[in-house]
Every structure is written in C-alpha cells, then in structure tokens.
Motif scaffolding. Sequence first.
Motif, mmCIF file in Angstrom:
data_model
loop_
_atom_site.group_PDB
_atom_site.id
_atom_site.type_symbol
_atom_site.label_atom_id
_atom_site.label_comp_id
_atom_site.label_asym_id
_atom_site.label_seq_id
_atom_site.Cartn_x
_atom_site.Cartn_y
_atom_site.Cartn_z
ATOM 1 N N ASP A 37 40.661 36.966 32.215
ATOM 2 C CA ASP A 37 39.289 37.359 32.561
ATOM 3 C C ASP A 37 39.261 38.062 33.920
ATOM 4 O O ASP A 37 38.589 39.086 34.082
ATOM 5 C CB ASP A 37 38.372 36.138 32.634
ATOM 6 N N ALA A 38 39.990 37.498 34.885
ATOM 7 C CA ALA A 38 40.020 38.078 36.233
ATOM 8 C C ALA A 38 40.653 39.460 36.219
ATOM 9 O O ALA A 38 40.171 40.394 36.888
ATOM 10 C CB ALA A 38 40.775 37.151 37.182
ATOM 11 N N TRP A 39 41.744 39.613 35.460
ATOM 12 C CA TRP A 39 42.428 40.906 35.355
ATOM 13 C C TRP A 39 41.466 41.950 34.784
ATOM 14 O O TRP A 39 41.351 43.064 35.309
ATOM 15 C CB TRP A 39 43.670 40.756 34.473
ATOM 16 N N LEU A 40 40.765 41.570 33.729
ATOM 17 C CA LEU A 40 39.820 42.506 33.106
ATOM 18 C C LEU A 40 38.656 42.823 34.045
ATOM 19 O O LEU A 40 38.172 43.959 34.065
ATOM 20 C CB LEU A 40 39.313 41.949 31.779
ATOM 21 N N ASP A 41 38.220 41.849 34.821
ATOM 22 C CA ASP A 41 37.142 42.110 35.777
ATOM 23 C C ASP A 41 37.599 43.092 36.855
ATOM 24 O O ASP A 41 36.857 43.999 37.230
ATOM 25 C CB ASP A 41 36.650 40.811 36.406
#
Length: 123
Positions: A86-90
């Motif tokens: 999720d953090a990578w995509l954000d």
Amino acid sequence: MTYSTIYEAAGGGPAIRDLVERFYPKVQEHPLLAPLFPEDIRPVMEKQYQFLTQFFGGPSLYSDLHGHPMMRGRHLPFPITKERADAWLDCMRRALEETSLSPELQRIMLDRLSGPAYHFVNS
C-alpha cells in the motif's frame, strides 16, 4: 492521438525516468519502505527505470540486461507486507501526480502496477 503502449502514451524514456526520479525520494522518506532499500539508491533507480520501461511496453531494457524479470522471486528476500505494498503504491501515486501525465493515464499506470505490488506480498 492514439498510442499502442502506455510507454508511448506517457512520453517514452524521459517520462519514465522523470517518474522514477520523483518516486524514489518518497520511498526513501517512508518509514515502512526506506529500511528495505540501500543507502545508495541509484542502482535501484536504474533497474526500476529499466523495468518500468519494459513493463509499460517500451524496449526490453530490463530483460536484455538482467534476464527474465521474475519480480516476485527477486523480492522474496525482503519482508513485503500488504501495508508496504500500500505504501509503495501511495508513493507511486504521489509521484505520478507530480508529473504532467493526464489523470486518466496516471490511473491506468497505477492500476497496472497494483497487481504486481500485491503479488509481491510475502509476509
């Protein structure tokens, strides 16, 4: 105007390079992601540029230099959780928002990256 690949629609190599340059400072600042990356991030950035170029339909830079991507296997040594995906995509979403790419193309690119991001989850 009609394009045959996301790579072409984005503007080719310069646009992918710009995206990578905007993305990695966000990764390096993120408390969940930064520990997974080396201090010298330049080699990682170069591989990401090569991979994204190929992933979005451009020249097969990554495969030509490193063989088949086998990205899940290459990420197995790192503890990748859903929260990290999720953090990578954000970080990628925020980097895309800083580009001059249309919102529609940004959504397409992020959607295309979502599958692999969650496929790498191994912890």
